[in-house]
Design a protein around this motif. Structure first.
Motif, PDB file in Angstrom:
ATOM      1  N   THR A  78       0.834  -1.205   0.000  1.00  0.00           N
ATOM      2  CA  THR A  78       0.000   0.000   0.000  1.00  0.00           C
ATOM      3  C   THR A  78       0.867   1.252   0.000  1.00  0.00           C
ATOM      4  O   THR A  78       0.608   2.207  -0.736  1.00  0.00           O
ATOM      5  N   GLY A  79       1.899   1.244   0.837  1.00  0.00           N
ATOM      6  CA  GLY A  79       2.800   2.391   0.904  1.00  0.00           C
ATOM      7  C   GLY A  79       3.532   2.633  -0.402  1.00  0.00           C
ATOM      8  O   GLY A  79       3.690   3.782  -0.835  1.00  0.00           O
ATOM      9  N   LEU A  80       3.970   1.556  -1.061  1.00  0.00           N
ATOM     10  CA  LEU A  80       4.681   1.701  -2.333  1.00  0.00           C
ATOM     11  C   LEU A  80       3.771   2.312  -3.400  1.00  0.00           C
ATOM     12  O   LEU A  80       4.162   3.254  -4.115  1.00  0.00           O
ATOM     13  N   ALA A  81       2.559   1.760  -3.538  1.00  0.00           N
ATOM     14  CA  ALA A  81       1.619   2.277  -4.532  1.00  0.00           C
ATOM     15  C   ALA A  81       1.250   3.728  -4.238  1.00  0.00           C
ATOM     16  O   ALA A  81       1.189   4.570  -5.148  1.00  0.00           O
ATOM     17  N   SER A  82       1.032   4.021  -2.976  1.00  0.00           N
ATOM     18  CA  SER A  82       0.692   5.387  -2.593  1.00  0.00           C
ATOM     19  C   SER A  82       1.858   6.336  -2.865  1.00  0.00           C
ATOM     20  O   SER A  82       1.664   7.468  -3.310  1.00  0.00           O
ATOM     21  N   GLY A  83       3.082   5.864  -2.613  1.00  0.00           N
ATOM     22  CA  GLY A  83       4.253   6.698  -2.848  1.00  0.00           C
ATOM     23  C   GLY A  83       4.443   7.035  -4.313  1.00  0.00           C
ATOM     24  O   GLY A  83       4.800   8.168  -4.658  1.00  0.00           O
ATOM     25  N   VAL A  84       4.218   6.063  -5.191  1.00  0.00           N
ATOM     26  CA  VAL A  84       4.354   6.321  -6.633  1.00  0.00           C
ATOM     27  C   VAL A  84       3.357   7.398  -7.063  1.00  0.00           C
ATOM     28  O   VAL A  84       3.707   8.341  -7.786  1.00  0.00           O
ATOM     29  N   LEU A  85       2.106   7.275  -6.613  1.00  0.00           N
ATOM     30  CA  LEU A  85       1.101   8.281  -6.947  1.00  0.00           C
ATOM     31  C   LEU A  85       1.435   9.633  -6.314  1.00  0.00           C
ATOM     32  O   LEU A  85       1.176  10.692  -6.893  1.00  0.00           O
ATOM     33  N   ASN A  86       2.049   9.590  -5.131  1.00  0.00           N
ATOM     34  CA  ASN A  86       2.413  10.817  -4.448  1.00  0.00           C
ATOM     35  C   ASN A  86       3.525  11.545  -5.192  1.00  0.00           C
ATOM     36  O   ASN A  86       3.451  12.751  -5.431  1.00  0.00           O
ATOM     37  N   GLY A  87       4.561  10.806  -5.582  1.00  0.00           N
ATOM     38  CA  GLY A  87       5.685  11.425  -6.266  1.00  0.00           C
ATOM     39  C   GLY A  87       5.336  11.910  -7.653  1.00  0.00           C
ATOM     40  O   GLY A  87       5.819  12.952  -8.101  1.00  0.00           O
ATOM     41  N   ALA A  88       4.492  11.164  -8.365  1.00  0.00           N
ATOM     42  CA  ALA A  88       4.165  11.513  -9.747  1.00  0.00           C
ATOM     43  C   ALA A  88       3.015  12.500  -9.855  1.00  0.00           C
ATOM     44  O   ALA A  88       3.035  13.397 -10.690  1.00  0.00           O
ATOM     45  N   PHE A  89       1.986  12.341  -8.987  1.00  0.00           N
ATOM     46  CA  PHE A  89       0.766  13.126  -9.148  1.00  0.00           C
ATOM     47  C   PHE A  89       0.352  13.908  -7.906  1.00  0.00           C
ATOM     48  O   PHE A  89      -0.629  14.635  -7.949  1.00  0.00           O
ATOM     49  N   ALA A  90       1.067  13.733  -6.778  1.00  0.00           N
ATOM     50  CA  ALA A  90       0.689  14.361  -5.504  1.00  0.00           C
ATOM     51  C   ALA A  90      -0.696  13.916  -5.054  1.00  0.00           C
ATOM     52  O   ALA A  90      -1.425  14.661  -4.410  1.00  0.00           O
ATOM     53  N   ILE A  91      -1.085  12.670  -5.383  1.00  0.00           N
ATOM     54  CA  ILE A  91      -2.360  12.119  -4.909  1.00  0.00           C
ATOM     55  C   ILE A  91      -2.113  10.742  -4.275  1.00  0.00           C
ATOM     56  O   ILE A  91      -2.395   9.712  -4.871  1.00  0.00           O
ATOM     57  N   PRO A 130      -5.643   7.245  -3.048  1.00  0.00           N
ATOM     58  CA  PRO A 130      -6.390   6.025  -3.395  1.00  0.00           C
ATOM     59  C   PRO A 130      -5.936   4.746  -2.701  1.00  0.00           C
ATOM     60  O   PRO A 130      -6.765   4.077  -2.069  1.00  0.00           O
ATOM     61  N   PRO A 131      -4.653   4.372  -2.744  1.00  0.00           N
ATOM     62  CA  PRO A 131      -4.269   3.103  -2.094  1.00  0.00           C
ATOM     63  C   PRO A 131      -4.499   3.100  -0.585  1.00  0.00           C
ATOM     64  O   PRO A 131      -5.009   2.118  -0.037  1.00  0.00           O
ATOM     65  N   VAL A 132      -4.136   4.197   0.089  1.00  0.00           N
ATOM     66  CA  VAL A 132      -4.248   4.204   1.547  1.00  0.00           C
ATOM     67  C   VAL A 132      -5.696   4.360   1.996  1.00  0.00           C
ATOM     68  O   VAL A 132      -6.088   3.851   3.055  1.00  0.00           O
ATOM     69  N   ILE A 133      -6.527   5.026   1.182  1.00  0.00           N
ATOM     70  CA  ILE A 133      -7.953   5.112   1.514  1.00  0.00           C
ATOM     71  C   ILE A 133      -8.586   3.726   1.446  1.00  0.00           C
ATOM     72  O   ILE A 133      -9.352   3.319   2.329  1.00  0.00           O
ATOM     73  N   ILE A 134      -8.265   2.981   0.396  1.00  0.00           N
ATOM     74  CA  ILE A 134      -8.775   1.613   0.259  1.00  0.00           C
ATOM     75  C   ILE A 134      -8.283   0.756   1.418  1.00  0.00           C
ATOM     76  O   ILE A 134      -9.030  -0.043   2.004  1.00  0.00           O
ATOM     77  N   TYR A 135      -7.009   0.922   1.774  1.00  0.00           N
ATOM     78  CA  TYR A 135      -6.424   0.186   2.902  1.00  0.00           C
ATOM     79  C   TYR A 135      -7.180   0.493   4.198  1.00  0.00           C
ATOM     80  O   TYR A 135      -7.542  -0.415   4.955  1.00  0.00           O
ATOM     81  N   ALA A 136      -7.429   1.779   4.453  1.00  0.00           N
ATOM     82  CA  ALA A 136      -8.126   2.164   5.682  1.00  0.00           C
ATOM     83  C   ALA A 136      -9.538   1.605   5.710  1.00  0.00           C
ATOM     84  O   ALA A 136     -10.018   1.132   6.747  1.00  0.00           O
ATOM     85  N   MET A 137     -10.215   1.651   4.575  1.00  0.00           N
ATOM     86  CA  MET A 137     -11.583   1.151   4.524  1.00  0.00           C
ATOM     87  C   MET A 137     -11.656  -0.357   4.699  1.00  0.00           C
ATOM     88  O   MET A 137     -12.647  -0.894   5.191  1.00  0.00           O
ATOM     89  N   ALA A 138     -10.599  -1.051   4.273  1.00  0.00           N
ATOM     90  CA  ALA A 138     -10.590  -2.511   4.364  1.00  0.00           C
ATOM     91  C   ALA A 138     -10.132  -3.018   5.725  1.00  0.00           C
ATOM     92  O   ALA A 138     -10.379  -4.175   6.061  1.00  0.00           O
TER      93      ALA A 138
END
Length: 281
Positions: free
Chosen positions: A171-184, A187-195
């Motif tokens: 989750t952290g890796l996917a979130s980091g890629v989106l963070n570095g590329a798009f500053a968003i 999505p991954p961590v929201i799904i993680y929190a909800m699950a």
């Protein structure tokens, strides 16, 4: 508003309706004073930036997430991707620090260590990818990311689950890629929190704590990647009052209207935004 064909140019040539937007261009020379920046931005452009920031900040404080998801795609219609992610990250980090007392301690930060460690690696990777993404690709991928996040959020409901280190790290890796590329990073961590979290207070705290560190990690990598320009601090100062107002308004709306339907409203708005950005790309 953006005109057709504006983005079929190099980043340093980006404009709104073919009028140069000098402070927002990464190729801009040294900007010495705030007066110079103000003189280079027309009033309509500045008002549009404020409106976007206010609305995105309201969404963040009303739902607990969504500033980057809502703001960055619209920023990308007005400025280069590198400038868009720097502005969004600066605003997110500052408001997260100012509102720290509202969420800190409800979720143990130590449980986020595997996720944060992999998020750092992902942020570095994402920042490197951003330099190779064209404006059209940037808008397309960010729009698809928003649509995917909305689809998953509409299907899943929170339930108690004790996650393992592998799930946290991915989750952290996917979130980091989106963070570095798009500053968003959302999505991954929201799904993680909800699950994994059934208690709203813990879920909120998890998201806010992660977004705080995520924004901090991103700002560590952006200067090294050359994303921060002399205009970046001035753009932040110009838009932060709107961020603060939006945050206060969002909290008031949540206290007054924060019923079970707030989540559906937020997802519907984000989905519409994602579709619009994807079609535009």
């Amino acid at each position: 508003m953006p005109c057709p064909g504006d983005y079929a140019v190099q980043p340093e040539q980006w404009s709104i309706c073919n009028r140069p937007v000098h402070p927002l261009s990464p190729g801009r020379g040294a900007v010495a004073t705030l007066t110079e920046v103000l003189a280079s931005i027309d009033l309509l452009h500045l008002v549009l930036l404020w409106a976007v920031v206010v609305l995105a900040a309201v969404l963040r404080s009303f739902t607990g997430f969504g500033f980057g998801l809502a703001a960055v795609p619209v920023f990308a219609l007005m400025m280069a991707p590198t400038q868009a992610v720097v502005l969004s990250t600066c605003l997110t980090l500052t408001i997260s620090l100012l509102t720290l007392r509202s969420y800190w301690g409800r979720f143990p930060p130590g449980q986020l260590l595997p996720m944060l460690a992999m998020s750092l690696a992902g942020t570095i990777l994402g920042a490197a990818l951003l330099t190779d993404i064209s404006p059209g690709q940037f808008q397309l991928w960010i729009g698809l990311a928003v649509i995917l996040a909305c689809a998953v959020l509409s299907l899943y409901r929170p339930h108690h689950h004790r996650p393992g280190v592998a799930l946290s790290g991915m989750t952290g890796l996917a979130s980091g890629v989106l963070n570095g590329a798009f500053a968003i990073p959302g999505p991954p961590v929201i799904i993680y929190a909800m699950a994994t979290e059934s208690e709203p207070a813990r879920s909120w705290s998890l998201l806010m704590t992660f977004f705080l560190f995520s924004a901090f990690l991103a700002l560590l990598t952006y200067p090294a990647a050359g994303f921060v320009t002399p205009a970046s601090p001035w753009l932040f100062l110009l838009t932060f009052p709107a961020m603060y107002v939006g945050d206060l308004l969002g909290h008031r709306l949540f206290r007054r209207y924060g019923t079970a339907r707030y989540r559906q409203i937020a997802i519907g708005l984000l989905f519409g935004l994602g579709v619009a950005i994807t079609v535009r790309a």
